[in-house]
Enzyme design. Structure first.
Site, PDB file in Angstrom:
ATOM      1  N   GLY A   2       0.932  -1.261  -0.028  1.00  0.00           N
ATOM      2  CA  GLY A   2       0.234   0.145  -0.188  1.00  0.00           C
ATOM      3  C   GLY A   2       0.659   1.313   0.330  1.00  0.00           C
ATOM      4  O   GLY A   2       2.373   1.146  -0.639  1.00  0.00           O
ATOM      5  N   ILE A  53       2.140   2.972   2.884  1.00  0.00           N
ATOM      6  CA  ILE A  53       3.582   2.474   2.918  1.00  0.00           C
ATOM      7  C   ILE A  53       4.363   1.818   2.698  1.00  0.00           C
ATOM      8  O   ILE A  53       5.685   2.155   2.518  1.00  0.00           O
ATOM      9  CB  ILE A  53       3.584   2.276   4.332  1.00  0.00           C
ATOM     10  CG1 ILE A  53       2.443   3.210   5.498  1.00  0.00           C
ATOM     11  CG2 ILE A  53       4.773   2.538   5.414  1.00  0.00           C
ATOM     12  CD1 ILE A  53       2.025   3.058   6.628  1.00  0.00           C
ATOM     13  N   ARG A  71       1.057  -3.846  12.445  1.00  0.00           N
ATOM     14  CA  ARG A  71      -0.045  -4.058  13.829  1.00  0.00           C
ATOM     15  C   ARG A  71       0.683  -5.259  14.193  1.00  0.00           C
ATOM     16  O   ARG A  71       1.090  -5.885  14.004  1.00  0.00           O
ATOM     17  CB  ARG A  71      -1.073  -4.232  13.278  1.00  0.00           C
ATOM     18  CG  ARG A  71      -1.835  -2.773  13.252  1.00  0.00           C
ATOM     19  CD  ARG A  71      -2.221  -2.167  14.851  1.00  0.00           C
ATOM     20  NE  ARG A  71      -3.407  -1.283  14.298  1.00  0.00           N
ATOM     21  CZ  ARG A  71      -2.931   0.212  13.536  1.00  0.00           C
ATOM     22  NH1 ARG A  71      -1.719   0.296  13.402  1.00  0.00           N
ATOM     23  NH2 ARG A  71      -3.473   1.073  13.836  1.00  0.00           N
ATOM     24  N   GLU A  99       0.765  -4.918  23.538  1.00  0.00           N
ATOM     25  CA  GLU A  99       0.802  -3.773  23.150  1.00  0.00           C
ATOM     26  C   GLU A  99       0.186  -3.103  24.498  1.00  0.00           C
ATOM     27  O   GLU A  99      -1.474  -2.783  24.645  1.00  0.00           O
ATOM     28  CB  GLU A  99       0.119  -2.960  21.843  1.00  0.00           C
ATOM     29  CG  GLU A  99       1.564  -2.004  22.000  1.00  0.00           C
ATOM     30  CD  GLU A  99       1.170  -1.227  20.392  1.00  0.00           C
ATOM     31  OE1 GLU A  99       1.243  -0.433  20.225  1.00  0.00           O
ATOM     32  OE2 GLU A  99       1.766  -2.316  19.774  1.00  0.00           O
ATOM     33  N   HIS A 115       5.836   1.919  19.033  1.00  0.00           N
ATOM     34  CA  HIS A 115       4.298   2.256  19.035  1.00  0.00           C
ATOM     35  C   HIS A 115       4.540   3.917  18.741  1.00  0.00           C
ATOM     36  O   HIS A 115       3.932   4.841  18.298  1.00  0.00           O
ATOM     37  CB  HIS A 115       3.558   2.244  19.078  1.00  0.00           C
ATOM     38  CG  HIS A 115       2.748   2.342  17.711  1.00  0.00           C
ATOM     39  ND1 HIS A 115       1.236   1.140  17.702  1.00  0.00           N
ATOM     40  CD2 HIS A 115       2.324   2.479  16.464  1.00  0.00           C
ATOM     41  CE1 HIS A 115       0.644   1.303  16.708  1.00  0.00           C
ATOM     42  NE2 HIS A 115       0.826   2.067  15.794  1.00  0.00           N
ATOM     43  N   ALA A 150       6.271   5.070  14.819  1.00  0.00           N
ATOM     44  CA  ALA A 150       6.316   5.315  13.615  1.00  0.00           C
ATOM     45  C   ALA A 150       6.291   6.759  12.784  1.00  0.00           C
ATOM     46  O   ALA A 150       7.168   7.450  12.496  1.00  0.00           O
ATOM     47  CB  ALA A 150       6.468   4.271  13.398  1.00  0.00           C
TER      48      ALA A 150
END
Length: 327
Positions: free
Chosen positions: A155, A157, A237, A266, A285, A287
């Site tokens: 996609g 990213i 994820r 998480e 988390h 990014a």
């Protein structure tokens, strides 16, 4: 009378200011997400909800919000929100696609390079006072230049990661349920079936959504298909990877290393085996954690919320079928 909205955590002020001005805004000030009972209580008289991916907006929460007209999430993914329940109620759900693409792609390469060249281990080595001389065999890592990169999920990213990989003269394989001949031509990427990608790649990076098909996509079987010198990167994820299988893979040498921006569970407890493994880089988390990116996400979340409260179509809607159902 101004509409009532609940914001589940403090976000950048560029997002809060327009909401505060246009609405009766209630803000959860806690460091941690609001507990489920707080969510249920707060949505009971709210017209709008601005939430984060850490908030479980399930059917119960949606049902409790008798006046809810819009849900706006400051995130791209919406796997924490029951979209079917929201759509059934005629509630549009906003999200923030596209804005974090470049920041996440940058960070994917930061994780890849940190794991390949053992950067965290080097930092710990110096801090522990072990650096006494230049060592010809010390902390040897893996080459990135002209290595093979496997991208799972091409996609926005995934494609942005591929563009960066070209600068390292990497051979780029990709697996995606939908082939992308346009990107194959533009980026020189090669389509491969998942098993072939896993077997050939020196680095495997995950950029797929979390759904029924991708839950534990990287399980024991997948990890055993990878090279013993391969490195896994996850900025998608946490549950895309079977955590127990990954612990075994890293401990027993099925793969060389992993670098994780997301985990399952998480947040991951500090005493979890993954955290103590020297060949596993784990970060919280982050990014998309640049000032510009988070401010743009907050702005988009506010735009979605206010559009929904005005009865307008959300500019960034995760369940566009809600408008078809209304017609």
């Amino acid at each position: 009378m101004k509409p009532v909205v609940f914001v589940t955590r403090r976000i950048p002020e560029v997002g809060l200011s327009p909401v505060r001005e246009a609405c009766q805004m209630r803000l959860w000030e806690g460091e941690l997400p609001p507990p489920k009972d707080v969510l249920l209580r707060e949505v009971a008289d709210c017209d709008g909800l601005l939430c984060l991916l850490t908030d479980p907006i399930d059917a119960e929460v949606i049902a409790a919000g008798a006046r809810l007209r819009v849900i706006s999430q400051m995130a791209v993914g919406v796997d924490n929100i029951d979209l079917k329940a929201a759509t059934a109620r005629g509630i549009p759900v906003g999200h923030t696609p596209g804005v974090l693409t470049e920041a996440t792609a940058d960070f994917t390469f930061a994780l890849l390079m940190a794991a390949a060249r053992r950067v965290p281990e080097g930092v710990d080595y110096v801090r522990a006072g072990k650096w006494r001389t230049w060592e010809p065999m010390g902390l040897l890592g893996m080459d990135i230049w002209q290595a093979t990169l496997g991208i799972i999920g091409l996609g926005r990213i995934g494609a942005a990661v591929a563009r960066r990989a070209r600068g390292f003269a990497m051979r780029i394989l990709y697996y995606d349920p939908a082939r992308r001949p346009d990107l194959e031509a533009e980026l020189g990427v090669e389509y491969a079936e998942l098993d072939d990608l896993l077997a050939q790649s020196d680095f495997v990076t995950l950029h797929c959504p979390l759904n029924a098909e991708t839950y534990h996509l990287i399980d024991e079987r997948a990890l055993r298909r990878m090279k013993p010198t391969a490195i896994l990167i996850n900025a998608a994820r946490g549950p895309v990877v079977d955590t127990a299988a990954l612990v075994r893979a890293l401990s027993e040498g099925w793969i060389r290393a992993a670098a994780l921006d997301v985990t399952d569970p998480e947040p991951i407890p500090p005493d979890h085996p993954l955290v103590s493994l020297p060949n596993c880089v784990v970060v919280p988390h982050i990014a998309s954690a640049t000032v510009a990116t988070r401010e743009r996400m907050a702005t988009m979340a506010a735009e979605n919320l206010l559009a929904g409260l005005r009865g307008e179509r959300l500019p960034y809607c995760a369940n566009p079928d809600v408008y078809t159902a209304r017609a």
